[in-house]
Design an enzyme around this catalytic site. Structure first.
Site, PDB file in Angstrom:
ATOM      1  N   LYS A 205      -0.498   2.208  10.148  1.00 12.63           N
ATOM      2  CA  LYS A 205      -1.541   1.202   9.957  1.00 12.63           C
ATOM      3  C   LYS A 205      -1.855   0.410  11.213  1.00 12.63           C
ATOM      4  O   LYS A 205      -0.950  -0.072  11.895  1.00 12.63           O
ATOM      5  CB  LYS A 205      -1.086   0.208   8.892  1.00 12.63           C
ATOM      6  N   GLY A 384      13.080  -4.226  14.270  1.00 15.04           N
ATOM      7  CA  GLY A 384      12.227  -5.400  14.023  1.00 15.04           C
ATOM      8  C   GLY A 384      12.238  -6.381  15.184  1.00 15.04           C
ATOM      9  O   GLY A 384      11.211  -6.969  15.526  1.00 15.04           O
TER      10      GLY A 384
HETATM   11  P1  AMP Z   1       4.840   2.949  11.307  1.00 21.41           P
HETATM   12  O1  AMP Z   1       6.049   2.531  10.506  1.00 21.41           O
HETATM   13  O2  AMP Z   1       3.656   2.079  11.129  1.00 21.41           O
HETATM   14  O3  AMP Z   1       5.183   3.227  12.750  1.00 21.41           O
HETATM   15  O4  AMP Z   1       4.353   4.322  10.662  1.00 21.41           O
HETATM   16  C1  AMP Z   1       5.151   5.455  10.648  1.00 21.41           C
HETATM   17  C2  AMP Z   1       4.626   6.351   9.580  1.00 21.41           C
HETATM   18  O5  AMP Z   1       3.283   6.688   9.831  1.00 21.41           O
HETATM   19  C3  AMP Z   1       5.384   7.657   9.511  1.00 21.41           C
HETATM   20  O6  AMP Z   1       6.078   7.725   8.288  1.00 21.41           O
HETATM   21  C4  AMP Z   1       4.309   8.717   9.592  1.00 21.41           C
HETATM   22  O7  AMP Z   1       4.475   9.759   8.661  1.00 21.41           O
HETATM   23  C5  AMP Z   1       3.051   7.944   9.274  1.00 21.41           C
HETATM   24  N1  AMP Z   1       1.860   8.568   9.855  1.00 21.41           N
HETATM   25  C6  AMP Z   1       1.670   8.927  11.129  1.00 21.41           C
HETATM   26  N2  AMP Z   1       0.486   9.524  11.294  1.00 21.41           N
HETATM   27  C7  AMP Z   1      -0.110   9.541  10.084  1.00 21.41           C
HETATM   28  C8  AMP Z   1      -1.347  10.026   9.597  1.00 21.41           C
HETATM   29  N3  AMP Z   1      -2.215  10.630  10.420  1.00 21.41           N
HETATM   30  N4  AMP Z   1      -1.637   9.874   8.288  1.00 21.41           N
HETATM   31  C9  AMP Z   1      -0.755   9.272   7.476  1.00 21.41           C
HETATM   32  N5  AMP Z   1       0.438   8.799   7.859  1.00 21.41           N
HETATM   33  C10 AMP Z   1       0.762   8.929   9.156  1.00 21.41           C
END
Ligand code: AMP
Length: 403
Positions: A205, A384
């Site tokens: 996100k 974190g």
């Molecule tokens: P974050 O914790 O915000 O760094 O997000 C990590 C997560 O984002 C991981 O579990 C990935 O599987 C997910 N992610 C990465 N790229 C995508 C994508 N294109 N669509 C959906 N989820 C994603």
């Protein structure tokens, strides 16, 4: 503030805040990374002829017991760490089954040079997370010198991580070796970086990463944006993203960020193409598309070949690299290639002299998964805490030692 490496601990009692919040299943420690991480700090004190009093939290006892009354404090005990640590150090480790009881005070007072005492879970007391001053003062009486080696909790203003420091003079409070490593790495990237400085930001996100990107706009030369968050930018620019992840309430913010970057002369790079899938699943059918021309019914789950080449080139030209967040759904084999290729590009750049820091969450899991952790300059263990540092926040655990 004093420096741990140059401090002589002979005949002193070092009260060390460690992070022994390790996974324990049925009394068995299943991942000892955090315990091993604290060993250099403990060993240095012992080698100097000092003694060690270790304090840590484990889990969230009071909160969990409230939710599940079948649990008791004993389910959150640090006791299983005692024999494990003893074996690693090759000495018997003592244990106090309460961190501020008379027993703890006596055991700490009786400690001889070369001996180690572990205190029971600090979070048996609600005062720990509340940052209670009296509780912190009681803990402070146990040792002569306060050492904070728990970077993972440095973003919390808890009694043992921050409040306690005020009860020690400047030359008797310091970072341990693990924490010092994290602070040096973080400061090197954010404040003493060599240009070109490329930040690689990925993950799900854009709303989770907005504060980091804002900070980086004042520091980085290039910002690579991958992962699910990239599609919010494509949609904001009028692209077709099919069923890809998108935060519709962040479209204006995405445009504003791109504009701000342009004004500041920072290049933002979005993945030119994507590996697409017909569903969010490991067995999905896959295809590829330009990231702003993804057909309805398809979603971008990884960066494509063009994007890999585009990003690898930028990474290869960098002198400082910060990586936070995967380029795709790397947990699924079909969508791990982009993240793996970027990990390899970071490793290659590091080999050629760049300084690379991988920090915060899933990018750390990714470099570990691909066996590349030892080919980057630094892998942060402080999820974190590292994120908050990158967001420009002052970490109470760092501030308390430095003040
Ligand atoms: P974050 O914790 O915000 O760094 O997000 C990590 C997560 O984002 C991981 O579990 C990935 O599987 C997910 N992610 C990465 N790229 C995508 C994508 N294109 N669509 C959906 N989820 C994603």
């Amino acid at each position: 503030m004093s420096t741990f490496s140059t401090h002589n601990f002979a005949n002193q009692k070092a009260l060390i805040r460690v992070d022994f919040n390790v996974p324990i299943k049925n009394g068995v420690i299943t991942d000892d990374t955090r315990i091993r991480g604290a060993l250099p700090t403990i060993k240095k004190v012992l080698a100097d002829g000092g003694s060690v009093i270790l304090m840590s939290h484990w889990g969230r006892p009071l909160k969990d017991i409230e939710k599940k009354p079948n649990l008791t404090l004993a389910d959150f005990s640090l006791k299983p760490v005692v024999p494990y640590l003893g074996k690693l150090l090759g000495i018997e480790v003592q244990f106090a089954d309460d961190c501020i009881s008379d027993d703890a005070v006596k055991k700490a007072a009786d400690l001889k040079p070369g001996q180690v005492l572990l205190l029971e879970n600090l979070r048996y007391y609600k005062q720990e997370e509340k940052g209670d001053k009296d509780f912190a003062e009681k803990l402070s009486k146990l040792g002569d010198v306060y050492v904070n080696d728990a970077f993972g909790t440095a973003h919390r203003a808890h009694a043992s991580t921050a409040v306690i420091a005020q009860f020690f003079p400047g030359d008797k409070k310091m970072f341990g070796l693990l924490m010092e490593g994290e602070v040096i790495a973080a400061e090197k990237v954010m404040h003493n970086n060599q240009k070109p400085f490329t930040a690689i930001i990925g993950g799900a996100k854009v709303s989770d990463k907005i504060l980091i990107i804002e900070q980086l706009l004042d520091r980085a030369t290039d910002i690579i944006i991958g992962g699910g968050m990239a599609y919010t930018f494509f949609k904001a620019e009028g692209g077709q993203i099919g069923n890809s992840l998108c935060e519709d309430d962040r479209l204006e913010m995405a445009i504003a960020l791109l504009k701000k970057a342009q004004d500041k002369g920072v290049c933002i790079h979005l993945p030119a193409d994507s590996i697409t899938a017909d569903k969010f699943a490991a067995d999905a059918n896959t295809s590829s598309a330009l990231s702003n021309e993804i057909p309805i019914g398809w979603m971008g789950l990884d960066i494509g070949q063009m994007a890999i080449a585009q990003f690898s080139k930028i990474i290869g030209n960098s002198k400082t690299i910060l990586w936070n967040g995967p380029m795709g759904v790397f947990e699924m084999d079909k969508f791990q290639h982009g993240t793996k290729a970027i990990a390899l590009a970071v490793a290659e750049a590091t080999k050629n002299g760049a300084y690379s820091l991988v920090g915060g969450g899933d990018s750390v899991a990714a470099v570990n998964k691909f066996g590349l952790a030892d080919q980057v300059s630094y892998v942060s263990t402080g999820g974190g805490a590292m994120l908050e540092y990158f967001e420009g926040k002052e970490l109470p655990g760092i501030a308390a030692i430095k003040s």
